[in-house]
Design a protein around this motif. Structure first.
Motif, PDB file in Angstrom:
ATOM      1  N   SER A  31       0.832  -1.188   0.000  1.00 38.13           N
ATOM      2  CA  SER A  31       0.000   0.000   0.000  1.00 38.13           C
ATOM      3  C   SER A  31       0.875   1.248   0.000  1.00 38.13           C
ATOM      4  O   SER A  31       0.631   2.201  -0.745  1.00 38.13           O
ATOM      5  N   HIS A  32       1.918   1.241   0.832  1.00 36.43           N
ATOM      6  CA  HIS A  32       2.840   2.370   0.885  1.00 36.43           C
ATOM      7  C   HIS A  32       3.580   2.522  -0.446  1.00 36.43           C
ATOM      8  O   HIS A  32       3.723   3.639  -0.965  1.00 36.43           O
ATOM      9  N   LEU A  33       4.019   1.414  -1.018  1.00 31.78           N
ATOM     10  CA  LEU A  33       4.748   1.444  -2.275  1.00 31.78           C
ATOM     11  C   LEU A  33       3.884   2.046  -3.382  1.00 31.78           C
ATOM     12  O   LEU A  33       4.328   2.905  -4.146  1.00 31.78           O
TER      13      LEU A  33
ATOM     14  N   VAL B 150       9.504  -3.628 -12.637  1.00 35.54           N
ATOM     15  CA  VAL B 150       9.467  -4.189 -11.288  1.00 35.54           C
ATOM     16  C   VAL B 150      10.424  -5.372 -11.252  1.00 35.54           C
ATOM     17  O   VAL B 150      10.233  -6.356 -11.985  1.00 35.54           O
ATOM     18  N   VAL B 151      11.472  -5.283 -10.444  1.00 33.52           N
ATOM     19  CA  VAL B 151      12.427  -6.383 -10.326  1.00 33.52           C
ATOM     20  C   VAL B 151      12.021  -7.261  -9.155  1.00 33.52           C
ATOM     21  O   VAL B 151      11.624  -6.768  -8.107  1.00 33.52           O
TER      22      VAL B 151
ATOM     23  N   ILE C 114      11.141  -0.364  -9.578  1.00 37.81           N
ATOM     24  CA  ILE C 114      10.678  -0.704  -8.235  1.00 37.81           C
ATOM     25  C   ILE C 114      11.341  -1.995  -7.796  1.00 37.81           C
ATOM     26  O   ILE C 114      11.288  -3.001  -8.512  1.00 37.81           O
ATOM     27  N   ASP C 115      11.964  -1.950  -6.638  1.00 38.66           N
ATOM     28  CA  ASP C 115      12.533  -3.152  -6.024  1.00 38.66           C
ATOM     29  C   ASP C 115      11.761  -3.447  -4.748  1.00 38.66           C
ATOM     30  O   ASP C 115      12.020  -2.856  -3.714  1.00 38.66           O
ATOM     31  N   PRO C 116      10.805  -4.381  -4.810  1.00 35.64           N
ATOM     32  CA  PRO C 116      10.063  -4.725  -3.603  1.00 35.64           C
ATOM     33  C   PRO C 116      10.695  -5.841  -2.796  1.00 35.64           C
ATOM     34  O   PRO C 116      10.011  -6.527  -2.046  1.00 35.64           O
ATOM     35  N   GLY C 117      12.010  -6.052  -2.967  1.00 33.95           N
ATOM     36  CA  GLY C 117      12.619  -7.045  -2.098  1.00 33.95           C
ATOM     37  C   GLY C 117      13.886  -7.720  -2.560  1.00 33.95           C
ATOM     38  O   GLY C 117      14.503  -8.456  -1.798  1.00 33.95           O
ATOM     39  N   VAL C 118      14.313  -7.516  -3.815  1.00 32.66           N
ATOM     40  CA  VAL C 118      15.473  -8.254  -4.318  1.00 32.66           C
ATOM     41  C   VAL C 118      16.747  -7.884  -3.568  1.00 32.66           C
ATOM     42  O   VAL C 118      17.480  -8.749  -3.091  1.00 32.66           O
TER      43      VAL C 118
ATOM     44  N   ILE D 209      11.434  -0.873  -1.359  1.00 36.93           N
ATOM     45  CA  ILE D 209      10.874  -1.214  -0.057  1.00 36.93           C
ATOM     46  C   ILE D 209      11.226  -2.678   0.186  1.00 36.93           C
ATOM     47  O   ILE D 209      10.521  -3.572  -0.261  1.00 36.93           O
ATOM     48  N   PRO D 210      12.340  -2.950   0.835  1.00 35.06           N
ATOM     49  CA  PRO D 210      12.821  -4.327   0.971  1.00 35.06           C
ATOM     50  C   PRO D 210      11.985  -5.158   1.922  1.00 35.06           C
ATOM     51  O   PRO D 210      11.310  -4.630   2.802  1.00 35.06           O
TER      52      PRO D 210
END
Length: 199
Positions: free
Chosen positions: A48-50, A64-65, A121-125, A156-157
């Protein structure tokens, strides 16, 4: 300002509704592998924040990676943003392609784009426990090459970020936001947010 807030709210509501619908349709988490460790309330808070940050920047083309099954790619496409994703997990990629999403199997370390995207966007890599910390610099180099001048890296990791402000500024970024874990989430594991603009 009102228009920006409305866009941000719209992204957040659509994500929450889509995520809830998927969990109702299946007894198991839609995410697999290490993604499955971060479902439920924390997962919703993070995404939601992302999505709120994406709405603020209004990018035209996004990569998006580590996109998983393409959940975020799907939402961006629905919003009229040109979006695509990469993921190393073959099962994730097959599921995304089954939904006709522009996702293909590739490591971030093997990206080969030149100044193509307004936002990556890196949501965790580039997170501790996801890749070896020795590979974080190569990943960041590949991502940096893919972003247009003036474009945004949004991270946002899932755990602790393997990036530092020095890593970003050393590569020509201006760090607009670095949020410390305790200031954003109430979960026990550490969280960080980076919003950085490429010069």
């Amino acid at each position: 300002v009102e228009r920006r807030i409305a866009r941000q709210h719209g992204f957040q509501i659509e994500f929450m509704a889509l995520n809830a619908q998927r969990f109702q349709l299946s007894e198991h988490s839609f995410w697999n592998g290490w993604n499955a460790l971060h479902t439920g309330r924390a997962h919703d808070q993070i995404y939601s924040h992302l999505l709120g940050k994406v709405a603020e920047e209004e990018p035209k083309e996004v990569l998006v990676v580590g996109c998983g099954t393409g959940e975020l790619v799907d939402i961006l496409l629905r919003k009229g943003i040109i979006a695509c994703g990469v993921d190393i997990n073959e099962q994730n990629v097959r599921e995304a392609q089954r939904k006709l999403l522009p996702v293909h199997r590739q490591r971030v370390q093997d990206l080969n784009y030149d100044s193509r995207f307004d936002m990556v966007i890196d949501p965790g890599v580039m997170s501790a426990g996801v890749i070896n910390y020795r590979e974080a610099g190569l990943c960041l180099d590949k991502v940096t090459r893919a972003i247009k001048p003036g474009g945004i890296l949004l991270q946002i990791p899932y755990t602790r970020s393997l990036l530092t402000s020095f890593d970003l500024t050393h590569r020509g970024y201006v760090v607009h936001q670095k949020t410390q874990p305790q200031n954003l989430f109430t979960e026990n594991y550490p969280k960080q947010v980076y919003v950085a603009e490429k010069n």
